[in-house]
Design a protein around this motif. Structure first.
Motif, PDB file in Angstrom:
ATOM      1  N   ALA A 113      14.456-101.288 -49.774  1.00  0.00           N
ATOM      2  CA  ALA A 113      14.204-102.712 -49.945  1.00  0.00           C
ATOM      3  C   ALA A 113      13.439-103.023 -51.228  1.00  0.00           C
ATOM      4  CB  ALA A 113      13.414-103.246 -48.746  1.00  0.00           C
ATOM      5  N   GLY A 114      13.020-101.984 -51.952  1.00  0.00           N
ATOM      6  CA  GLY A 114      12.280-102.190 -53.190  1.00  0.00           C
ATOM      7  C   GLY A 114      10.818-102.531 -52.979  1.00  0.00           C
ATOM      8  N   SER A 115      10.284-102.184 -51.810  1.00  0.00           N
ATOM      9  CA  SER A 115       8.901-102.530 -51.497  1.00  0.00           C
ATOM     10  C   SER A 115       7.915-101.407 -51.773  1.00  0.00           C
ATOM     11  CB  SER A 115       8.782-102.946 -50.025  1.00  0.00           C
ATOM     12  OG  SER A 115       9.566-104.095 -49.774  1.00  0.00           O
ATOM     13  N   ALA A 156      -3.051 -92.272 -40.341  1.00  0.00           N
ATOM     14  CA  ALA A 156      -3.505 -93.616 -39.966  1.00  0.00           C
ATOM     15  C   ALA A 156      -3.424 -94.577 -41.149  1.00  0.00           C
ATOM     16  CB  ALA A 156      -4.936 -93.551 -39.441  1.00  0.00           C
ATOM     17  N   THR A 157      -3.868 -94.132 -42.321  1.00  0.00           N
ATOM     18  CA  THR A 157      -3.847 -94.988 -43.507  1.00  0.00           C
ATOM     19  C   THR A 157      -2.422 -95.351 -43.908  1.00  0.00           C
ATOM     20  OG1 THR A 157      -5.874 -93.923 -44.289  1.00  0.00           O
ATOM     21  CG2 THR A 157      -4.645 -95.217 -45.893  1.00  0.00           C
ATOM     22  N   THR A 158      -1.517 -94.383 -43.817  1.00  0.00           N
ATOM     23  CA  THR A 158      -0.118 -94.647 -44.171  1.00  0.00           C
ATOM     24  C   THR A 158       0.492 -95.675 -43.231  1.00  0.00           C
ATOM     25  OG1 THR A 158       0.105 -92.365 -44.968  1.00  0.00           O
ATOM     26  CG2 THR A 158       2.131 -93.601 -44.584  1.00  0.00           C
ATOM     27  N   MET A 159       0.246 -95.535 -41.927  1.00  0.00           N
ATOM     28  CA  MET A 159       0.821 -96.471 -40.956  1.00  0.00           C
ATOM     29  C   MET A 159       0.257 -97.884 -41.122  1.00  0.00           C
ATOM     30  SD  MET A 159       1.212 -94.221 -37.473  1.00  0.00           S
ATOM     31  CE  MET A 159       2.501 -92.966 -37.314  1.00  0.00           C
ATOM     32  N   VAL A 160      -1.035 -97.983 -41.413  1.00  0.00           N
ATOM     33  CA  VAL A 160      -1.634 -99.309 -41.615  1.00  0.00           C
ATOM     34  C   VAL A 160      -1.084 -99.953 -42.882  1.00  0.00           C
ATOM     35  CG1 VAL A 160      -3.784-100.550 -42.077  1.00  0.00           C
ATOM     36  CG2 VAL A 160      -3.741 -98.767 -40.340  1.00  0.00           C
ATOM     37  N   SER A 161      -0.898 -99.165 -43.931  1.00  0.00           N
ATOM     38  CA  SER A 161      -0.362 -99.720 -45.183  1.00  0.00           C
ATOM     39  C   SER A 161       1.064-100.224 -44.986  1.00  0.00           C
ATOM     40  CB  SER A 161      -0.421 -98.674 -46.294  1.00  0.00           C
ATOM     41  OG  SER A 161       0.437 -97.583 -46.016  1.00  0.00           O
ATOM     42  N   ILE A 162       1.883 -99.453 -44.270  1.00  0.00           N
ATOM     43  CA  ILE A 162       3.258 -99.893 -43.997  1.00  0.00           C
ATOM     44  C   ILE A 162       3.248-101.158 -43.157  1.00  0.00           C
ATOM     45  CG2 ILE A 162       5.397 -99.287 -42.790  1.00  0.00           C
ATOM     46  CD1 ILE A 162       4.834 -96.362 -43.557  1.00  0.00           C
ATOM     47  N   SER A 163       2.365-101.208 -42.168  1.00  0.00           N
ATOM     48  CA  SER A 163       2.258-102.397 -41.314  1.00  0.00           C
ATOM     49  C   SER A 163       1.900-103.630 -42.141  1.00  0.00           C
ATOM     50  CB  SER A 163       1.198-102.181 -40.229  1.00  0.00           C
ATOM     51  OG  SER A 163       1.553-101.114 -39.372  1.00  0.00           O
ATOM     52  N   ALA A 164       0.971-103.466 -43.087  1.00  0.00           N
ATOM     53  CA  ALA A 164       0.553-104.600 -43.918  1.00  0.00           C
ATOM     54  C   ALA A 164       1.698-105.113 -44.786  1.00  0.00           C
ATOM     55  CB  ALA A 164      -0.632-104.188 -44.789  1.00  0.00           C
ATOM     56  N   ILE A 165       2.480-104.183 -45.350  1.00  0.00           N
ATOM     57  CA  ILE A 165       3.615-104.588 -46.190  1.00  0.00           C
ATOM     58  C   ILE A 165       4.669-105.312 -45.357  1.00  0.00           C
ATOM     59  CG2 ILE A 165       5.506-103.734 -47.634  1.00  0.00           C
ATOM     60  CD1 ILE A 165       3.618-101.444 -48.489  1.00  0.00           C
ATOM     61  N   LEU A 166       4.942-104.798 -44.151  1.00  0.00           N
ATOM     62  CA  LEU A 166       5.907-105.463 -43.270  1.00  0.00           C
ATOM     63  C   LEU A 166       5.401-106.842 -42.845  1.00  0.00           C
ATOM     64  CD1 LEU A 166       6.986-102.473 -40.997  1.00  0.00           C
ATOM     65  CD2 LEU A 166       8.394-103.624 -42.714  1.00  0.00           C
ATOM     66  N   LEU A 167       4.104-106.937 -42.579  1.00  0.00           N
ATOM     67  CA  LEU A 167       3.527-108.231 -42.198  1.00  0.00           C
ATOM     68  C   LEU A 167       3.662-109.238 -43.327  1.00  0.00           C
ATOM     69  CD1 LEU A 167       1.920-110.076 -40.330  1.00  0.00           C
ATOM     70  CD2 LEU A 167      -0.178-109.013 -41.191  1.00  0.00           C
ATOM     71  N   TRP A 180       0.355-108.225 -48.911  1.00  0.00           N
ATOM     72  CA  TRP A 180       1.194-107.406 -49.779  1.00  0.00           C
ATOM     73  C   TRP A 180       0.331-106.475 -50.637  1.00  0.00           C
ATOM     74  CZ3 TRP A 180       5.979-105.775 -50.726  1.00  0.00           C
ATOM     75  CH2 TRP A 180       6.254-105.231 -51.989  1.00  0.00           C
ATOM     76  N   TRP A 181      -0.659-107.057 -51.323  1.00  0.00           N
ATOM     77  CA  TRP A 181      -1.512-106.243 -52.181  1.00  0.00           C
ATOM     78  C   TRP A 181      -2.429-105.323 -51.385  1.00  0.00           C
ATOM     79  CZ3 TRP A 181      -0.292-105.119 -56.794  1.00  0.00           C
ATOM     80  CH2 TRP A 181       0.437-106.030 -57.580  1.00  0.00           C
ATOM     81  N   PHE A 182      -2.869-105.778 -50.223  1.00  0.00           N
ATOM     82  CA  PHE A 182      -3.674-104.929 -49.354  1.00  0.00           C
ATOM     83  C   PHE A 182      -2.868-103.698 -48.938  1.00  0.00           C
ATOM     84  CE2 PHE A 182      -4.877-103.740 -44.959  1.00  0.00           C
ATOM     85  CZ  PHE A 182      -6.182-103.321 -45.206  1.00  0.00           C
ATOM     86  N   GLY A 183      -1.609-103.926 -48.566  1.00  0.00           N
ATOM     87  CA  GLY A 183      -0.750-102.822 -48.169  1.00  0.00           C
ATOM     88  C   GLY A 183      -0.471-101.863 -49.317  1.00  0.00           C
ATOM     89  N   GLN A 184      -0.240-102.415 -50.517  1.00  0.00           N
ATOM     90  CA  GLN A 184       0.043-101.561 -51.671  1.00  0.00           C
ATOM     91  C   GLN A 184      -1.171-100.718 -52.067  1.00  0.00           C
ATOM     92  OE1 GLN A 184       2.963-101.083 -53.034  1.00  0.00           O
ATOM     93  NE2 GLN A 184       4.042-102.641 -51.851  1.00  0.00           N
ATOM     94  N   LEU A 185      -2.367-101.336 -52.049  1.00  0.00           N
ATOM     95  CA  LEU A 185      -3.580-100.590 -52.386  1.00  0.00           C
ATOM     96  C   LEU A 185      -3.871 -99.510 -51.346  1.00  0.00           C
ATOM     97  CD1 LEU A 185      -5.906-103.502 -53.608  1.00  0.00           C
ATOM     98  CD2 LEU A 185      -4.859-101.706 -55.009  1.00  0.00           C
ATOM     99  N   LEU A 186      -3.644 -99.858 -50.086  1.00  0.00           N
ATOM    100  CA  LEU A 186      -3.860 -98.885 -49.018  1.00  0.00           C
ATOM    101  C   LEU A 186      -2.841 -97.755 -49.109  1.00  0.00           C
ATOM    102  CD1 LEU A 186      -6.029 -98.873 -46.860  1.00  0.00           C
ATOM    103  CD2 LEU A 186      -4.373 -99.780 -45.240  1.00  0.00           C
ATOM    104  N   LEU A 187      -1.640 -98.077 -49.571  1.00  0.00           N
ATOM    105  CA  LEU A 187      -0.606 -97.049 -49.727  1.00  0.00           C
ATOM    106  C   LEU A 187      -0.996 -96.052 -50.824  1.00  0.00           C
ATOM    107  CD1 LEU A 187       2.098 -96.238 -48.523  1.00  0.00           C
ATOM    108  CD2 LEU A 187       3.235 -97.635 -50.258  1.00  0.00           C
TER     109      LEU A 187
END
Length: 215
Positions: A113-115, A156-167, A180-187
């Motif tokens: 999806a290019g995310s 845990a960090t990976t799953m939360v980052s993916i969840s944030a991007i999906l949200l 979006w940026w929270f998820g990317q930084l966490l990723l």
């Protein structure tokens, strides 16, 4: 006497982690269900277009909620196994596979999806291959490598980052930008933890890899 003997036998069975239901303990059923649900989540995400720009907020949020449920079942099966004293070899084998499947499938979808960057997937997959190979080598020497805290934080960090991007895909305006940026930084943090935990495994087990085989 016979009653005491029966009690001791029951206690021994429990102490050995035995279960009257064999491998099909509640914890293992949850783990298997999580694996079965992964392709269903992917199908739902593809149909909803949750990773595409302009996706409908309703379906995108449903895909996000579905992923959160998949992520939380990791805690549920662990809690069930420990609280019921039903930690099994089958569960120890299957649980990390379920975790990896959830993460890798979600990252593959977000990559398409290019995310997320392809480098994220490369680091995650390479680390899993290397650590899995290391564990097999170490196991052949009769040593079991327990999961480290770094590995748990990585997952845990990976799953939360993916969840944030999906949200973020199900929101609009400032909330979407924030998540979006929270998820990317966490990723980014998750990628660092992924590489760090992989190096940590090799440092701890280097003597089993570098030592010559005994004749």
């Amino acid at each position: 006497m016979s009653g005491n003997a029966g009690s001791r036998a029951d206690g021994a069975a429990k102490g050995a982690g035995g279960s009257k239901g064999g491998i099909w303990t509640p914890a293992n059923v949850v783990t298997v269900a999580r694996i079965v649900l992964v392709p269903l989540w992917l199908l739902a995400a593809e149909l909803a277009g949750a990773g595409a720009e302009g996706a409908a907020p309703g379906p995108a949020l449903a895909v996000f909620a579905f992923f959160v449920v998949l992520s939380l079942t990791d805690k549920l099966d662990g809690y069930l196994a420990r609280s019921r004293h039903e930690v099994t070899t089958f569960g120890k084998f299957l649980d990390p596979i379920a975790d990896k499947l959830v993460v890798v499938v979600a990252l593959c979808y977000l990559l398409e999806a290019g995310s997320v960057s392809s480098w994220v997937l490369l680091v995650v997959v390479a680390r899993e291959f290397l650590v899995s190979g290391l564990r097999m080598v170490v196991a052949s020497r009769g040593v079991v490598v327990a999961a480290s805290n770094l590995g748990k934080w990585k997952t845990a960090t990976t799953m939360v980052s993916i969840s944030a991007i999906l949200l973020a895909r199900g929101l609009v305006g400032a909330p979407a930008t924030f998540f979006w940026w929270f998820g990317q930084l966490l990723l980014v943090a998750a990628v660092v933890l992924t590489a760090w935990s992989g190096v940590d495994y090799f440092v701890k087990c280097r003597r089993y890899v570098t030592d010559a085989e005994e004749a």
